[in-house]
Design a protein around this motif. Structure first.
Motif, mmCIF file in Angstrom:
data_model
loop_
_atom_site.group_PDB
_atom_site.id
_atom_site.type_symbol
_atom_site.label_atom_id
_atom_site.label_comp_id
_atom_site.label_asym_id
_atom_site.label_seq_id
_atom_site.Cartn_x
_atom_site.Cartn_y
_atom_site.Cartn_z
ATOM 1 N N PHE A 105 -21.947 25.115 -58.587
ATOM 2 C CA PHE A 105 -22.339 26.462 -58.159
ATOM 3 C C PHE A 105 -23.826 26.400 -57.846
ATOM 4 N N GLU A 106 -24.177 26.567 -56.572
ATOM 5 C CA GLU A 106 -25.578 26.547 -56.139
ATOM 6 C C GLU A 106 -26.050 27.984 -55.959
ATOM 7 N N ILE A 107 -27.113 28.373 -56.673
ATOM 8 C CA ILE A 107 -27.582 29.758 -56.617
ATOM 9 C C ILE A 107 -29.096 29.800 -56.386
ATOM 10 N N GLY A 108 -29.563 30.939 -55.842
ATOM 11 C CA GLY A 108 -30.987 31.141 -55.606
ATOM 12 C C GLY A 108 -31.423 30.612 -54.257
ATOM 13 N N ASP A 109 -32.668 30.924 -53.898
ATOM 14 C CA ASP A 109 -33.270 30.408 -52.668
ATOM 15 C C ASP A 109 -34.759 30.196 -52.910
ATOM 16 N N TRP A 110 -35.491 29.829 -51.842
ATOM 17 C CA TRP A 110 -36.922 29.551 -51.985
ATOM 18 C C TRP A 110 -37.753 30.806 -51.763
ATOM 19 N N LYS A 111 -37.077 31.927 -51.525
ATOM 20 C CA LYS A 111 -37.779 33.199 -51.439
ATOM 21 C C LYS A 111 -37.732 33.845 -52.824
ATOM 22 N N TRP A 112 -37.407 35.143 -52.899
ATOM 23 C CA TRP A 112 -37.453 35.825 -54.190
ATOM 24 C C TRP A 112 -36.152 36.558 -54.490
ATOM 25 N N HIS A 206 -36.583 32.122 -56.803
ATOM 26 C CA HIS A 206 -37.661 31.347 -56.169
ATOM 27 C C HIS A 206 -37.447 29.839 -56.306
ATOM 28 N N ALA A 207 -36.216 29.435 -56.469
ATOM 29 C CA ALA A 207 -35.853 28.018 -56.481
ATOM 30 C C ALA A 207 -34.339 27.934 -56.395
ATOM 31 N N VAL A 208 -33.842 26.884 -55.808
ATOM 32 C CA VAL A 208 -32.403 26.656 -55.761
ATOM 33 C C VAL A 208 -32.006 25.873 -57.000
ATOM 34 N N ALA A 209 -31.003 26.357 -57.716
ATOM 35 C CA ALA A 209 -30.506 25.689 -58.925
ATOM 36 C C ALA A 209 -29.022 25.388 -58.742
ATOM 37 N N ARG A 210 -28.607 24.199 -59.174
ATOM 38 C CA ARG A 210 -27.205 23.791 -59.053
ATOM 39 C C ARG A 210 -26.652 23.511 -60.446
ATOM 40 N N PHE A 211 -25.530 24.140 -60.771
ATOM 41 C CA PHE A 211 -24.916 24.006 -62.087
ATOM 42 C C PHE A 211 -23.535 23.376 -61.933
ATOM 43 N N PHE A 212 -23.198 22.454 -62.845
ATOM 44 C CA PHE A 212 -21.923 21.767 -62.767
ATOM 45 C C PHE A 212 -21.554 21.236 -64.151
#
Length: 482
Positions: A105-112, A206-212
């Protein structure tokens, strides 16, 4: 959460330790009683007709129990939280370090975009569990990302447990280097207490995080150890011209050029201030064109009266206001003929309460290289009459121990040109006027904004970050979003 409650049987023999929340659950269910602040004694109970003196799950084999109750992250069990309106991300398959395809599951982006995914489980009461997950990302080059795990029970949000993941402030069980950069595995112990439902929430901003799902810890032994601090040091070397790749040096030169141009504009503004100061000091004939000072002390003034005084201020002028109240004009008339901005002006306000409109008049007089100091003040209300002044470079704005409405705060940000520096210390920014902050964007490059010990609405922080130009920087490390 630490196991710091001693568990004894009816004879007083120590048979193990447990978590405070589980101890409360055992007492509430009548299966134990408190015999001290950090000790419970189990009562007699029967299982299959046999009388025993303690709960068989309370014993010294805590590690075996934890692993038998391990809950591994499963991407298919998580969903975007519907209560969050800015969710960004997707569920996907990615090839991991072993060459296996794993669902993430990839969540977030480099914006806000504040993003939340959640999973709800109905688990056995008063039981120890271990939530395990692996992640990559969740941090960025400016060290201001948000990445968290939150666990709460039976919708009791106020009693939630928060685990900060972005800088490894909650220590991971595994921290390794892989193709993505930094791979970490977290094992989080918790106890369900008397709750029927347990909710897991993962957050990124403010960052992309990937959980697995994690592997067994031994599976990571072939990877190189890497802590977050080591990753950060490597990344900074890249960004500032290190040899690992060319992106760092290109980015560093880009920011350096932007800031250099901003500093040049500040220097030009300072030169302009100096010329006006020399005219005022050395030329009596020219000084007639110069209105040097506005001073108010221990007075009650209306917005109109203040506006009339400010209209006579010229470049290099000074305004000193102390122990005053500046109130709306009694007849409701809007006075807006306050003149143009003043390069090099110095405005100092102390121990004063004023309306947002009066504050807007002061801000409107700030020109290139101007200085605004606000100390022990209260600025309230919503106003947009004085937000359309010209953009000024090289302003220095300091506010300390003051309360400002969001509308007043936006007036300052909306005037910022290249090289402006803002410092807010122990200030409370209220939500008043937050819906009208469309003019809050910073317009210049190289802007620096420090917020130390402040409380600021989340929406205001987002607008500040989105509005910063090239080379801009926001220091929010010691402040709190509300």
């Amino acid at each position: 959460m630490e196991k710091n409650v001693i568990v004894t049987d009816v004879t007083g023999k120590i048979i193990g330790e447990t978590y405070p929340k589980r101890a409360r659950g055992l007492v509430k269910n009548g299966r134990a009683e408190y015999v001290g602040d950090c000790e419970i004694r189990l009562r007699f109970r029967k299982i299959d007709g046999v009388q025993i003196t303690h709960d068989p799950s309370v014993n010294k084999n805590t590690e075996d129990i934890n692993m038998s109750k391990a809950i591994d992250f499963n991407a298919r069990e998580f969903r975007f939280d519907k209560e969050c309106t800015s969710n960004v991300g997707s569920r996907m398959f990615v090839t991991d370090f072993k060459g296996d395809n794993t669902e993430q599951f990839e969540i977030g982006d480099w914006k806000w975009s504040w993003t939340q995914i959640r999973c709800e489980k109905f688990l056995e009461k008063n039981t120890d569990f271990l939530f395990r997950f692996a992640m990559t990302g969740g941090h960025n080059d400016t060290d201001d990302a948000v990445s968290q795990l939150i666990i709460f029970f039976d919708e009791d949000w106020e009693e939630r447990y928060v685990y900060p993941l972005d800088k490894s402030r909650f220590r991971p069980a595994v921290s390794k280097r892989d193709e993505s950069g930094l791979l970490r595995v977290f094992e989080v112990p918790f106890n369900t207490g008397n709750a029927e439902k347990t909710t897991f929430m993962l957050i990124a901003q403010h960052a992309v995080a990937r959980f697995f799902a994690p592997c067994e810890l031994s599976a990571y032994s072939g990877l190189e150890d890497m802590t977050y601090s080591q990753w950060w040091e490597d990344r900074q070397r890249q960004l500032h011209g290190g040899s690992l790749n060319s992106f760092g040096s290109d980015f560093g030169r880009f920011v350096e050029n932007k800031v250099s141009r901003a500093v040049d504009k500040v220097s030009k503004a300072a030169d302009k201030v100096g010329r006006f100061a020399n005219l005022h000091t050395n030329s009596a004939s020219d000084s007639d064109m110069y209105s040097g000072q506005v001073t108010l002390s221990n007075e009650n003034k209306s917005e109109r009266e203040v506006g009339e005084l400010l209209s006579r201020l010229d470049d290099g002028g000074e305004v000193h206001i102390e122990n005053c109240n500046i109130n709306p004009d009694p007849d409701g008339e809007i006075y807006n003929n306050i003149g143009s901005s003043c390069d090099g002006a110095v405005i100092d306000v102390k121990n004063t309460c004023m309306t947002a409109r009066a504050f807007g008049m002061l801000v409107n007089k700030l020109g290139d290289g101007a200085v605004l100091n606000v100390t022990n003040c209260c600025i309230s209300g919503i106003d947009s009459c004085f937000v359309m002044g010209r953009i000024s470079d090289g302003m220095a704005v300091t506010a300390a121990n003051s309360q400002l409405s969001a509308a007043a705060f936006a007036m300052i940000a909306g005037r910022s040109g290249d090289g402006c520096v803002y410092t807010f210390i122990n200030c409370d920014i209220t939500a008043e006027g937050i819906d009208s902050m469309y003019y809050s964007e910073c317009h210049g490059d190289g802007i620096v904004m420090h917020l130390n010990g402040c409380t600021v609405p989340k929406e205001v922080v987002s607008l500040i970050r989105e509005g910063l130009g090239d080379g801009g920087r926001l220091d929010f490390s010691s402040s709190v979003e509300k």
